[in-house]
Design a protein around this motif. Structure first.
Motif, mmCIF file in Angstrom:
data_model
loop_
_atom_site.group_PDB
_atom_site.id
_atom_site.type_symbol
_atom_site.label_atom_id
_atom_site.label_comp_id
_atom_site.label_asym_id
_atom_site.label_seq_id
_atom_site.Cartn_x
_atom_site.Cartn_y
_atom_site.Cartn_z
ATOM 1 N N HIS B 19 0.859 -1.177 0.000
ATOM 2 C CA HIS B 19 0.000 0.000 0.000
ATOM 3 C C HIS B 19 0.902 1.235 0.000
ATOM 4 O O HIS B 19 1.846 1.308 0.794
ATOM 5 N N PRO B 20 0.641 2.191 -0.882
ATOM 6 C CA PRO B 20 1.541 3.353 -0.949
ATOM 7 C C PRO B 20 1.545 4.183 0.332
ATOM 8 O O PRO B 20 2.475 4.945 0.572
ATOM 9 N N GLY B 21 0.525 4.032 1.162
ATOM 10 C CA GLY B 21 0.450 4.853 2.367
ATOM 11 C C GLY B 21 1.086 4.216 3.577
ATOM 12 O O GLY B 21 1.151 4.823 4.638
ATOM 13 N N ILE B 22 1.557 2.975 3.436
ATOM 14 C CA ILE B 22 2.108 2.302 4.603
ATOM 15 C C ILE B 22 3.580 2.706 4.778
ATOM 16 O O ILE B 22 4.266 2.988 3.808
ATOM 17 N N THR B 23 4.020 2.777 6.024
ATOM 18 C CA THR B 23 5.397 3.199 6.272
ATOM 19 C C THR B 23 6.321 1.988 6.280
ATOM 20 O O THR B 23 6.658 1.456 7.323
ATOM 21 N N GLY B 24 6.706 1.547 5.095
ATOM 22 C CA GLY B 24 7.620 0.416 5.004
ATOM 23 C C GLY B 24 6.892 -0.901 4.922
ATOM 24 O O GLY B 24 5.697 -0.954 4.659
ATOM 25 N N LEU B 117 14.430 15.016 6.507
ATOM 26 C CA LEU B 117 13.978 15.555 5.219
ATOM 27 C C LEU B 117 13.024 14.569 4.545
ATOM 28 O O LEU B 117 12.008 14.946 3.975
ATOM 29 N N GLN B 118 13.384 13.298 4.646
ATOM 30 C CA GLN B 118 12.538 12.277 4.036
ATOM 31 C C GLN B 118 11.151 12.254 4.675
ATOM 32 O O GLN B 118 10.132 12.235 3.986
ATOM 33 N N VAL B 119 11.117 12.273 5.991
ATOM 34 C CA VAL B 119 9.820 12.111 6.654
ATOM 35 C C VAL B 119 8.993 13.400 6.578
ATOM 36 O O VAL B 119 7.762 13.345 6.555
ATOM 37 N N VAL B 342 7.883 0.913 20.086
ATOM 38 C CA VAL B 342 6.782 1.457 20.888
ATOM 39 C C VAL B 342 5.830 2.253 19.997
ATOM 40 O O VAL B 342 4.617 2.058 20.006
ATOM 41 N N HIS B 343 6.398 3.136 19.158
ATOM 42 C CA HIS B 343 5.554 4.045 18.365
ATOM 43 C C HIS B 343 4.718 3.294 17.322
ATOM 44 O O HIS B 343 3.557 3.633 17.090
ATOM 45 N N GLY B 344 5.327 2.299 16.685
ATOM 46 C CA GLY B 344 4.656 1.645 15.563
ATOM 47 C C GLY B 344 3.728 0.516 15.965
ATOM 48 O O GLY B 344 2.961 0.017 15.136
ATOM 49 N N GLN B 368 6.577 8.099 12.391
ATOM 50 C CA GLN B 368 7.842 7.762 11.716
ATOM 51 C C GLN B 368 8.267 6.315 11.977
ATOM 52 O O GLN B 368 9.383 6.065 12.441
ATOM 53 N N THR B 369 7.373 5.405 11.688
ATOM 54 C CA THR B 369 7.652 3.997 11.949
ATOM 55 C C THR B 369 8.669 3.436 10.954
ATOM 56 O O THR B 369 8.576 3.690 9.765
ATOM 57 N N CYS B 370 9.604 2.680 11.471
ATOM 58 C CA CYS B 370 10.617 2.028 10.636
ATOM 59 C C CYS B 370 10.541 0.524 10.927
ATOM 60 O O CYS B 370 11.131 0.050 11.898
#
Lengths: 181, 376
Positions: B19-24, B117-119, B342-344, B368-370
């Motif tokens: 999905h283009p909206g998912i973070t990774g 800058l990316q996020v 924790v965040h993601g 900003q989930t990685c």
């Protein structure tokens, strides 16, 4: 850090202590002491954050070490609370009632080391692995090579083609190799 | 069944991993009524490569090509933390040369700058404003150009090693950093401000959305821009000083609101702060001296038994490494604690109920989930 460890010693039985850095101390306690100690620390000391929960497999001793890292976010210091439990039918009391994010740690530890946390909401629910039916993979006695051979049979290697021979075959003896340049 | 009841039926929707909206490489198993999410569960495991297990079987030096892959946009924090932990346990930390400490600080700040800058572009990109990511990704590429010059690689640098860094700064590096990167970023920031923070679309969709209550900060161990957007001045660079950060002049950026807008604003301010910090570092860095300590033979190096936890401020928040050694030539245990853990997962799952489906992607970007640092 000395003060907080003295406070802990006055209330709980501490097996060992070590000051790793000015902002990081470590203590070892019995498994039954962990949850009462952490509860007391969260309610009555500035060490209110659970930063990390980890496991070390001491296979040769037949024990798992659980490490809880608590942080005092205002005093900028941390305390590592360590305990050891037997590897066989490893069970530990859950701390998810104290810190909600502990559910994820306990879920992953359950999956990767096989330690059970009774009452923790996601025990047995896959987190990273899917359909895993072998020994928990982060245990040190898990044989990764044997697992790989059992589940991913090796395929025959590629046929080797020597570029020099190939080019010679296609373009003639001298071809484009410029051996004499 | 009435029309209203039909609309209120609970629908399950997999948001990601494609999905283009998912973070990774992760996904959210979401349930919604109408277009409001009622529950969400984070699923990871799509790129689990058993990094921690691999490192238990490798010599210390062989772990550097592994750790940088734990977060693609910001690999250097991992390299530094692995080095810092093992240097501390072996006593090598006392021998790291002054210049290496400055270069490591520079690299970490460049890494934070590139990731922020990316996020920042991702913040508005996830709302459909595609032009801003084009600008910010271009600016990030300028930072990567300097990484390539310094380390030979754009993404996975493998530049920090035990005892220091792999090589010295090339001649003229500071000048090129100024003209080719910092000046360009500063020139573009007002335009980016205008396109993001003055945009009525962004303001309407970001203000008051994804609010994290302040009491969750300590309860859940929230860090980075997410906690600073609550008005709490918490920053590992200040709270647990490391490298040359105590010698640099900077204040922790905070704001209030604790919503998506506040988190984007924090990142925007921290980009300017990073630019300033990089200038300070380059100005104060010694020009002479070694950049790496004399190292033991890496094939036979053993480290005495011990355990430690080291931390650094990544662009996402506190990144930590728990490392245990047993006197052998390999780590007994290395456990990576990324802020996304924790965040993601816990935080995202608590924020999802009541969120509009269209706001899920901006919410995830704002945290900003990685994913690789969740599943290591």
């Amino acid at each position: 850090m000395k003060t907080i460890i003295d406070d802990i010693r006055a209330r709980f039985s501490v097996e060992w202590e070590h000051e790793q850095r000015a902002d990081l101390a470590q203590i070892g306690v019995a498994p039954g002491t962990v949850v009462p100690l952490l509860t007391w620390m969260k309610l009555h000391t500035p060490f209110v954050q659970l930063n990390h929960l980890s496991v070390v497999d001491w296979l040769e001793d037949g024990e798992f070490q659980l490490t809880y890292l608590l942080t005092d976010p205002h005093g900028h210091r941390s305390l590592m609370v360590c305990t050891r439990i037997p590897r066989e039918e490893a069970t530990m009391e859950s701390v998810h009632e104290l810190w909600p994010q502990a559910v994820t740690y306990e879920q992953e530890i359950n999956e990767m080391f096989g330690i059970h946390f009774p009452g923790s909401p996601r025990q047995g629910v896959p987190f990273i692995l899917e359909g895993w039916d072998d020994l928990p993979p982060m245990r040190r006695d898990f044989d990764t090579v044997a697992y790989m051979h059992a589940h991913h049979p090796s395929r025959p290697g590629r046929e080797h083609v020597d570029p020099r021979v190939y080019v010679g075959k296609v373009f003639g003896e001298r071809g484009y190799l410029h051996d004499d340049d | 069944m009435t029309t209203t009841e039909t609309l209120r039926r609970r629908v399950q929707l997999w948001f990601g991993p494609q999905h283009p909206g998912i973070t990774g490489n992760m996904s959210v198993q979401a349930w919604l009524e109408g277009d409001t999410l009622t529950q969400g569960i984070t699923h990871v495991g799509y790129l689990h490569r058993a990094f921690e297990k691999l490192m238990e079987r490798r010599k210390f030096i062989q772990s550097f090509p592994i750790v940088c892959r734990i977060c693609v946009p910001e690999p250097d924090t991992n390299e530094y933390l692995l080095a810092a932990a093992l240097e501390e346990l072996s006593g090598l930390d006392r021998e790291v040369p002054e210049k290496a400490l400055w270069i490591r600080t520079l690299v970490l700040e460049m890494s934070r700058l590139a990731a922020m800058l990316q996020v920042l572009g991702g913040h508005v990109g996830s709302m459909g404003l595609g032009v801003v990511p084009n600008w910010t990704y271009t600016l990030r590429d300028y930072v990567l150009d300097r990484f390539e010059e310094l380390t030979g690689a754009r993404v996975y640098h493998m530049y920090t090693v035990f005892g220091g860094v792999r090589r010295d700064l090339p001649e003229g590096f500071a000048e090129r950093m100024e003209t080719e990167v910092l000046a360009k970023i500063e020139a573009k920031l007002p335009v980016i401000d205008n396109a993001i923070f003055d945009s009525s679309v962004f303001r309407k969709r970001a203000i008051g959305v994804g609010v994290v209550p302040e009491e969750w900060a300590d309860e859940m161990g929230i860090s980075g821009p997410v906690v600073r957007a609550m008005g709490i001045p918490r920053d590992t660079r200040k709270d647990f000083p490391y490298l040359k950060y105590p010698e640099l002049d900077f204040e922790v950026v905070t704001t209030t609101g604790s919503d998506i807008y506040a988190r984007a604003w924090i990142r925007r301010q921290e980009i300017a702060q990073s630019v300033d910090l990089i200038r300070q570092i380059l100005r104060r860095m010694p020009t002479e001296g070694p950049y790496c300590a004399k190292l033991p033979n890496m094939l036979t190096w053993t480290i005495p038994p011990g355990q430690t936890y080291v931390r650094a401020e990544a662009s996402r928040g506190e990144m930590g490494y728990y490392v245990v050694t047993d006197g052998s030539d390999k780590m007994r245990r290395v456990h990576v604690r990324g802020p996304s853990y924790v965040h993601g997962v816990s935080l995202l799952e608590r924020l999802i109920p009541g969120t509009n489906i269209a706001d899920l992607s901006p919410l995830m970007v704002s945290l900003q989930t990685c994913p690789p640092e969740i599943e290591r």
